[in-house]
Write an enzyme that holds these catalytic residues in place. Structure first.
Site, PDB file in Angstrom:
ATOM      1  N   HIS A  19      13.063  -2.834   1.918  1.00 28.73           N
ATOM      2  CA  HIS A  19      12.298  -1.348   2.453  1.00 28.73           C
ATOM      3  C   HIS A  19      12.986  -0.978   1.788  1.00 28.73           C
ATOM      4  O   HIS A  19      14.327  -0.659   1.737  1.00 28.73           O
ATOM      5  CB  HIS A  19      11.978  -1.417   3.397  1.00 28.73           C
TER       6      HIS A  19
ATOM      7  N   PRO B  23       0.859  -1.067  -0.115  1.00 25.50           N
ATOM      8  CA  PRO B  23       0.112   0.125   0.062  1.00 25.50           C
ATOM      9  C   PRO B  23       0.896   1.195  -0.063  1.00 25.50           C
ATOM     10  O   PRO B  23       1.745   0.831   1.204  1.00 25.50           O
ATOM     11  CB  PRO B  23      -0.834  -0.070   1.098  1.00 25.50           C
ATOM     12  N   ASN B  24       0.476   2.158  -0.645  1.00 21.76           N
ATOM     13  CA  ASN B  24       1.166   3.727  -1.200  1.00 21.76           C
ATOM     14  C   ASN B  24       2.500   3.723  -1.336  1.00 21.76           C
ATOM     15  O   ASN B  24       2.752   4.738  -1.902  1.00 21.76           O
ATOM     16  CB  ASN B  24       0.529   4.030  -0.156  1.00 21.76           C
TER      17      ASN B  24
ATOM     18  N   GLU C 158      12.159  -9.623   2.068  1.00 22.59           N
ATOM     19  CA  GLU C 158      11.301  -8.965   2.297  1.00 22.59           C
ATOM     20  C   GLU C 158      12.921  -7.679   2.136  1.00 22.59           C
ATOM     21  O   GLU C 158      13.839  -7.754   2.126  1.00 22.59           O
ATOM     22  CB  GLU C 158      11.351  -9.055   3.611  1.00 22.59           C
TER      23      GLU C 158
ATOM     24  N   ALA D 274       2.725  -0.712   4.866  1.00 23.62           N
ATOM     25  CA  ALA D 274       2.670  -0.915   6.241  1.00 23.62           C
ATOM     26  C   ALA D 274       2.559  -2.383   6.443  1.00 23.62           C
ATOM     27  O   ALA D 274       2.060  -2.657   8.493  1.00 23.62           O
ATOM     28  CB  ALA D 274       1.524   0.089   6.132  1.00 23.62           C
TER      29      ALA D 274
ATOM     30  N   ARG E 109       5.276  12.318  -2.570  1.00 23.80           N
ATOM     31  CA  ARG E 109       5.746  12.694  -1.056  1.00 23.80           C
ATOM     32  C   ARG E 109       6.967  12.059  -0.363  1.00 23.80           C
ATOM     33  O   ARG E 109       7.318  11.188  -0.730  1.00 23.80           O
ATOM     34  CB  ARG E 109       4.689  12.640  -0.778  1.00 23.80           C
TER      35      ARG E 109
ATOM     36  N   ASN F  28       8.507  -6.392  -0.953  1.00 24.96           N
ATOM     37  CA  ASN F  28       8.415  -4.459  -0.194  1.00 24.96           C
ATOM     38  C   ASN F  28       6.241  -4.815   0.484  1.00 24.96           C
ATOM     39  O   ASN F  28       5.302  -4.116   0.050  1.00 24.96           O
ATOM     40  CB  ASN F  28       8.261  -3.508  -0.547  1.00 24.96           C
TER      41      ASN F  28
ATOM     42  N   TYR G 245      11.818   8.038   1.670  1.00 24.54           N
ATOM     43  CA  TYR G 245      11.306   7.301   0.437  1.00 24.54           C
ATOM     44  C   TYR G 245      12.403   7.715  -0.888  1.00 24.54           C
ATOM     45  O   TYR G 245      12.041   6.819  -1.746  1.00 24.54           O
ATOM     46  CB  TYR G 245       9.945   7.061   0.616  1.00 24.54           C
TER      47      TYR G 245
ATOM     48  N   ARG H 161      13.611   3.513  12.259  1.00 23.33           N
ATOM     49  CA  ARG H 161      11.796   4.520  12.229  1.00 23.33           C
ATOM     50  C   ARG H 161      11.480   4.476  14.349  1.00 23.33           C
ATOM     51  O   ARG H 161      11.742   4.267  15.262  1.00 23.33           O
ATOM     52  CB  ARG H 161      11.686   4.283  11.345  1.00 23.33           C
TER      53      ARG H 161
HETATM   54  O1  CA2 Z   1      10.512   1.167   3.635  1.00 23.22           O
HETATM   55  C1  CA2 Z   1       9.438   1.187   3.289  1.00 23.22           C
HETATM   56  O2  CA2 Z   1      10.122   0.782   2.114  1.00 23.22           O
HETATM   57  C2  CA2 Z   1       8.001   1.013   3.478  1.00 23.22           C
HETATM   58  O3  CA2 Z   1       8.112  -0.128   3.566  1.00 23.22           O
HETATM   59  C3  CA2 Z   1       7.658   2.025   3.231  1.00 23.22           C
HETATM   60  C4  CA2 Z   1       5.978   2.166   3.795  1.00 23.22           C
HETATM   61  C5  CA2 Z   1       6.264   1.772   5.616  1.00 23.22           C
HETATM   62  O4  CA2 Z   1       4.654   1.581   5.999  1.00 23.22           O
HETATM   63  C6  CA2 Z   1       6.836   0.619   6.125  1.00 23.22           C
HETATM   64  O5  CA2 Z   1       7.003   0.584   7.649  1.00 23.22           O
HETATM   65  C7  CA2 Z   1       8.273   0.725   4.958  1.00 23.22           C
HETATM   66  C8  CA2 Z   1       4.968   2.997   3.772  1.00 23.22           C
HETATM   67  C9  CA2 Z   1       5.115   3.057   2.153  1.00 23.22           C
HETATM   68  C10 CA2 Z   1       4.073   4.577   1.140  1.00 23.22           C
HETATM   69  O6  CA2 Z   1       4.793   5.188   0.360  1.00 23.22           O
HETATM   70  C11 CA2 Z   1       4.590   6.530   0.554  1.00 23.22           C
HETATM   71  C12 CA2 Z   1       5.435   6.924  -0.796  1.00 23.22           C
HETATM   72  C13 CA2 Z   1       5.203   8.153  -0.871  1.00 23.22           C
HETATM   73  C14 CA2 Z   1       4.722   9.246   0.010  1.00 23.22           C
HETATM   74  C15 CA2 Z   1       3.754   8.474   0.837  1.00 23.22           C
HETATM   75  C16 CA2 Z   1       4.085   7.402   0.896  1.00 23.22           C
END
Ligand code: CA2
Length: 144
Positions: A99, A9-10, A97, A76, A17, A73, A22, A106
């Protein structure tokens, strides 16, 4: 070797953003980089993204017999999903896995990965390079 990259997700928002966490690349740009390297390594990659936990579970289940390695990946869902963990364990396709950010550096809730115990290993904190390192790990999975 066929490698399936699954993105949770996301991750479709990458590049738009929170670049400080990221990075500035979109998922399509990361995919293009991985694909270029995969060709050099003689492997085949497929990239998918979903915001839905059920769809990710379905893709993991369907990977059996079709893909040699999964790179996941779970975003969340990493921190919450018993369903993804059970799917990885049930299907038995070796899963790496991955990230972008360093989840251990974090917030406390991100430090726990429910999927880590059923994965071959975890690559976390290297930005786009995490995805490239996962490719190297995937093609060498039988050389462990
Ligand atoms: O660091 C990573 O790759 C994560 O899997 C990214 C997830 C986060 O929930 C994990 O804890 C770590 C979040 C992905 C959301 O990506 C976004 C990208 C741009 C703007 C907002 C969110």
């Amino acid at each position: 070797m066929k490698i399936l990259y699954l993105n949770g997700p996301n991750l479709n928002l990458l590049g738009q953003r929170q670049p400080e966490i990221y990075g500035r690349r979109t998922l399509a740009e990361i995919e293009a980089e991985v694909r270029k390297r995969a060709i050099k390594l003689g492997s085949e990659v497929e990239f998918r993204q979903s915001n839905s936990e059920g769809e990710l579970v379905n893709w993991i289940q369907a990977a059996k017999g079709r893909f040699d390695v999964l790179v996941l990946n779970a975003a969340a869902y990493t921190h919450t999903s018993v369903a993804l963990r059970d799917a990885i364990a049930a299907v038995g396709v070796p899963t790496i896995e991955v990230h972008l950010s360093n989840i251990t550096a974090r917030e406390k809730f991100r430090r726990k990965s429910l999927i880590a115990p059923v994965c071959v290993g975890q690559i976390t904190g290297f930005g786009t390079t995490s995805y490239m390192l996962a490719l190297e790990a995937a093609v060498n999975i039988n050389a462990r």
